[in-house]
Design a protein around this motif. Structure first.
Motif, PDB file in Angstrom:
ATOM      1  N   SER A  43       2.136  -2.203  -2.024  1.00 39.24           N
ATOM      2  CA  SER A  43       1.728  -3.558  -1.655  1.00 39.24           C
ATOM      3  C   SER A  43       0.327  -3.527  -1.080  1.00 39.24           C
ATOM      4  N   ARG A  68       5.392  -9.288  -7.897  1.00 36.16           N
ATOM      5  CA  ARG A  68       5.539 -10.546  -7.164  1.00 36.16           C
ATOM      6  C   ARG A  68       4.429 -10.686  -6.142  1.00 36.16           C
ATOM      7  N   GLU A  70       3.899 -12.395  -2.334  1.00 37.42           N
ATOM      8  CA  GLU A  70       4.456 -13.058  -1.161  1.00 37.42           C
ATOM      9  C   GLU A  70       3.352 -13.861  -0.477  1.00 37.42           C
ATOM     10  N   LEU A  72       2.209 -15.093   2.772  1.00 41.01           N
ATOM     11  CA  LEU A  72       2.506 -14.768   4.165  1.00 41.01           C
ATOM     12  C   LEU A  72       2.042 -15.869   5.111  1.00 41.01           C
TER      13      LEU A  72
END
Length: 87
Positions: A43, A68, A70, A72
């Motif tokens: 990541s 994917r 995310e 945040l």
């Protein structure tokens, strides 16, 4: 090589994101870590401004995939990437 590819991808995505949808252009201030291992998932954290509206990544070279993203916060997104192992 991977670092340059990620920075190029992030810069292109931010430069060509729809100004109408965003209101104003997003900005990237940092990419952490700047490089990632080959052959395994990892990541990164993109920090900047207005990154939460329509987060997408566009890769111009083979070898890096995004499983994917995310969101945040308004100013941070966390893409989950994998770089293929060179043989």
């Amino acid at each position: 090589m991977l670092r340059a590819g990620i920075l190029l991808i992030a810069a292109f995505w931010l430069a060509y994101a729809s100004p109408t949808a965003l209101g104003s252009s997003p900005t990237v201030e940092s990419v952490v870590p700047a490089v990632g291992p080959r052959g395994v998932a990892f990541s990164i954290l993109l920090t900047g401004g207005r990154l939460n509206a329509s987060p997408e990544l566009l890769f111009y070279q083979n070898g890096v995939t995004c499983s994917r993203i995310e969101v945040l916060s308004e100013n941070e997104i966390g893409p989950h990437l994998r770089a293929v192992r060179e043989e």
